[in-house]
Design a protein around this motif. Sequence first.
Motif, mmCIF file in Angstrom:
data_model
loop_
_atom_site.group_PDB
_atom_site.id
_atom_site.type_symbol
_atom_site.label_atom_id
_atom_site.label_comp_id
_atom_site.label_asym_id
_atom_site.label_seq_id
_atom_site.Cartn_x
_atom_site.Cartn_y
_atom_site.Cartn_z
ATOM 1 N N ASP A 1 -36.196 -16.235 -18.082
ATOM 2 C CA ASP A 1 -37.516 -16.249 -17.766
ATOM 3 C C ASP A 1 -36.932 -17.847 -17.215
ATOM 4 O OD1 ASP A 1 -36.970 -17.776 -19.393
ATOM 5 O OD2 ASP A 1 -38.782 -17.903 -21.181
ATOM 6 N N CYS A 2 -36.307 -18.254 -16.661
ATOM 7 C CA CYS A 2 -36.046 -18.948 -16.055
ATOM 8 C C CYS A 2 -36.361 -20.503 -15.724
ATOM 9 C CB CYS A 2 -36.829 -18.963 -14.525
ATOM 10 S SG CYS A 2 -36.206 -17.463 -13.590
ATOM 11 N N LYS A 3 -36.375 -20.498 -17.256
ATOM 12 C CA LYS A 3 -36.794 -21.731 -18.083
ATOM 13 C C LYS A 3 -35.176 -22.730 -18.739
ATOM 14 C CE LYS A 3 -37.463 -24.504 -22.655
ATOM 15 N NZ LYS A 3 -38.355 -23.000 -24.182
ATOM 16 N N PRO A 4 -34.970 -23.841 -18.480
ATOM 17 C CA PRO A 4 -33.547 -24.830 -17.938
ATOM 18 C C PRO A 4 -33.097 -24.798 -19.517
ATOM 19 C CG PRO A 4 -35.315 -25.971 -16.186
ATOM 20 C CD PRO A 4 -35.692 -25.190 -17.222
ATOM 21 N N MET A 5 -32.179 -24.431 -20.185
ATOM 22 C CA MET A 5 -31.655 -24.124 -21.940
ATOM 23 C C MET A 5 -31.205 -26.063 -22.226
ATOM 24 S SD MET A 5 -33.186 -21.597 -22.702
ATOM 25 C CE MET A 5 -32.147 -21.159 -23.590
ATOM 26 N N SER A 6 -31.423 -26.581 -23.521
ATOM 27 C CA SER A 6 -30.300 -27.796 -23.835
ATOM 28 C C SER A 6 -30.150 -26.929 -25.504
ATOM 29 C CB SER A 6 -31.549 -28.648 -24.035
ATOM 30 O OG SER A 6 -32.981 -27.752 -24.573
ATOM 31 N N ASP A 7 -30.111 -25.732 -25.662
ATOM 32 C CA ASP A 7 -29.620 -24.768 -26.789
ATOM 33 C C ASP A 7 -28.202 -25.474 -26.710
ATOM 34 O OD1 ASP A 7 -29.479 -22.787 -24.922
ATOM 35 O OD2 ASP A 7 -30.188 -21.735 -26.704
ATOM 36 N N ASP B 1 -35.119 -28.252 -7.240
ATOM 37 C CA ASP B 1 -33.955 -28.867 -6.576
ATOM 38 C C ASP B 1 -34.112 -29.692 -7.374
ATOM 39 O OD1 ASP B 1 -31.177 -28.450 -6.538
ATOM 40 O OD2 ASP B 1 -31.474 -27.942 -4.836
ATOM 41 N N THR B 2 -34.819 -30.817 -7.742
ATOM 42 C CA THR B 2 -34.932 -32.111 -7.444
ATOM 43 C C THR B 2 -33.676 -32.755 -9.259
ATOM 44 O OG1 THR B 2 -36.964 -32.186 -8.440
ATOM 45 C CG2 THR B 2 -36.600 -32.335 -6.612
ATOM 46 N N GLY B 3 -34.136 -31.798 -10.343
ATOM 47 C CA GLY B 3 -33.397 -33.119 -11.224
ATOM 48 C C GLY B 3 -32.236 -33.037 -11.415
ATOM 49 N N ASN C 1 -33.337 -32.424 -25.873
ATOM 50 C CA ASN C 1 -34.108 -33.162 -24.819
ATOM 51 C C ASN C 1 -32.912 -32.950 -23.359
ATOM 52 O OD1 ASN C 1 -32.410 -36.024 -25.037
ATOM 53 N ND2 ASN C 1 -34.493 -37.194 -24.647
ATOM 54 N N LYS C 2 -32.333 -32.898 -23.365
ATOM 55 C CA LYS C 2 -31.349 -33.136 -22.257
ATOM 56 C C LYS C 2 -30.957 -31.703 -21.417
ATOM 57 C CE LYS C 2 -29.459 -37.758 -22.482
ATOM 58 N NZ LYS C 2 -30.855 -38.588 -21.244
ATOM 59 N N PRO C 3 -32.550 -30.595 -21.090
ATOM 60 C CA PRO C 3 -30.935 -28.757 -20.705
ATOM 61 C C PRO C 3 -30.621 -29.097 -19.516
ATOM 62 C CG PRO C 3 -33.830 -29.638 -19.931
ATOM 63 C CD PRO C 3 -33.157 -31.236 -20.442
ATOM 64 N N ARG C 4 -29.615 -28.201 -19.137
ATOM 65 C CA ARG C 4 -28.800 -28.728 -18.534
ATOM 66 C C ARG C 4 -28.406 -27.192 -17.285
ATOM 67 N NH1 ARG C 4 -30.035 -33.491 -18.592
ATOM 68 N NH2 ARG C 4 -28.697 -34.989 -18.235
ATOM 69 N N LEU C 5 -27.911 -27.131 -16.346
ATOM 70 C CA LEU C 5 -27.891 -25.539 -15.962
ATOM 71 C C LEU C 5 -26.768 -26.418 -14.845
ATOM 72 C CD1 LEU C 5 -29.782 -25.213 -13.627
ATOM 73 C CD2 LEU C 5 -31.452 -24.823 -14.894
ATOM 74 N N TRP C 6 -25.860 -25.263 -14.166
ATOM 75 C CA TRP C 6 -24.899 -25.293 -12.969
ATOM 76 C C TRP C 6 -24.102 -26.676 -13.596
ATOM 77 C CZ3 TRP C 6 -25.704 -23.769 -7.292
ATOM 78 C CH2 TRP C 6 -24.204 -23.786 -7.310
ATOM 79 N N HIS C 7 -24.045 -27.112 -14.948
ATOM 80 C CA HIS C 7 -23.349 -28.067 -14.985
ATOM 81 C C HIS C 7 -21.478 -28.180 -15.438
ATOM 82 C CE1 HIS C 7 -25.252 -26.369 -18.985
ATOM 83 N NE2 HIS C 7 -23.937 -27.018 -19.567
ATOM 84 N N THR C 8 -21.148 -28.466 -15.623
ATOM 85 C CA THR C 8 -19.707 -28.299 -16.202
ATOM 86 C C THR C 8 -19.748 -29.122 -17.768
ATOM 87 O OG1 THR C 8 -18.450 -30.742 -15.504
ATOM 88 C CG2 THR C 8 -18.236 -28.556 -13.781
ATOM 89 N N ASP D 1 -34.025 -29.057 -13.746
ATOM 90 C CA ASP D 1 -34.753 -28.314 -13.290
ATOM 91 C C ASP D 1 -34.410 -27.071 -12.996
ATOM 92 O OD1 ASP D 1 -36.696 -30.413 -12.923
ATOM 93 O OD2 ASP D 1 -36.159 -31.072 -11.408
ATOM 94 N N TYR D 2 -35.383 -25.874 -12.329
ATOM 95 C CA TYR D 2 -34.743 -24.374 -11.779
ATOM 96 C C TYR D 2 -34.549 -24.639 -10.582
ATOM 97 C CZ TYR D 2 -35.812 -19.668 -10.279
ATOM 98 O OH TYR D 2 -35.125 -18.497 -10.214
ATOM 99 N N ILE D 3 -33.352 -24.524 -10.105
ATOM 100 C CA ILE D 3 -32.672 -24.997 -8.942
ATOM 101 C C ILE D 3 -33.345 -24.383 -7.896
ATOM 102 C CG2 ILE D 3 -31.233 -26.889 -9.915
ATOM 103 C CD1 ILE D 3 -29.226 -24.591 -9.350
#
Length: 394
Positions: A273-279, A329-331, A299-306, A323-325
């Motif tokens: 559902d396009c939610k950034p995840m931190s699990d 696309d600012t976060g 409290n630090k969701p991440r996507l397209w990280h390494t 963010d949902y980039i």
Amino acid sequence: MDPAFESHCLELVARERSGHTAVVEENLLYVWGGYMSIADDEVFLPNDEIWAYDLQQGVWQVFHMSGEVPPSMSGTCSCSLNGCMYIFGGCDDNGQTNQIHCVNLTDGKYTWKKIVHAMGSAPSPRDKLSCWVYKGRIIYFGGYGHKLLTDVDSRKRSFVVDEATWMEDVFWGWNNEVHVFDPMKASWNEPQTHGRAPAPRAAHASATLGCRGYVCGGRVMESRTSDIHCLNFESWTWSEIIPVSTNPVGRSWHTLTAVSDTSLFLFGGLSVDCKPMSDGWLLDVETKQWREVEHPYKNKPRLWHTACPGKDSDVIVFGGSCDYILLVDTGHCNDALVFQMQPYPLFRLCEDYIAKNVRNNERLRKQLHFLPPKLLRAVQRRMTFYRPSKKKQS
């Protein structure tokens, strides 16, 4: 008080970014490429610099790169092999590429070399793919890219066309191809695999355990999945792992990291559902059970990280977006998150305790010289990690 404990150095810190690549070599986390947002523009990070984060001291350095420098890119695939970082694919200002470059991370020169293969055929241009390293070879899987109409074989079902993007005789889409690169021979080959392969996908995650490569989730056409597949590198046979416990929700742009001989750590990503995840989740590949992991970065969701394996089974997550980039696309982020996945050995516990507390403990400071030389040197380096400092972003 010793001035060393009072110094507040102005230190560099790597620029925030997403879609970058990172590897760990000799206790240094190397970060290259990716992009960030400036106003309403997406800007690629410089291609002629590489950032190195000392995992013991917590200090960043930046090195200039020379040689056959690859273009600035995001979505490239990297790995570390014999002291070198290899990158393949990615997306630059001209679209997806299928070039492969390498750079020696141990000689202090940071000179890029573009590899021209001597045998075989390179995969088609693509980004958001993954790779495994096994017996000195790099095995690439999946990704999103383009092919000429004449190269699309509908009988293989290894390439799914993105109907929204085709143009004349060029098709974009997802694939589930397996390609092997041998750096010693500068050769490509595409092994014949057996069993039921995963559906074509991109922005998935992968990791290696022994002679097997694992694939988790990703973007499969218009959906995001959480399925797990395994490729045996000896028999080139695919198999699917059907968990016997609760699954993580489907996602893309997440990471999967080996943390023991039998377990994989999944972190973050973008949900269905396009939610950034931190699990965070651990998968035991023997029992086929997922277990959600408690950690301090909820409290630090991440996507397209390494995410890279570090010392003592740590997992080091760097950068990415919160963010949902595709919409905001600012976060973009530039912090390094260290996940402790196993109990630390006694030496590490002693090193960390002393380094963390010596600044405010006069008695402990006076006793430092009694430490064994090896522990003293480690503590002195580790003290920098816990020293207050002012960060200067470059």
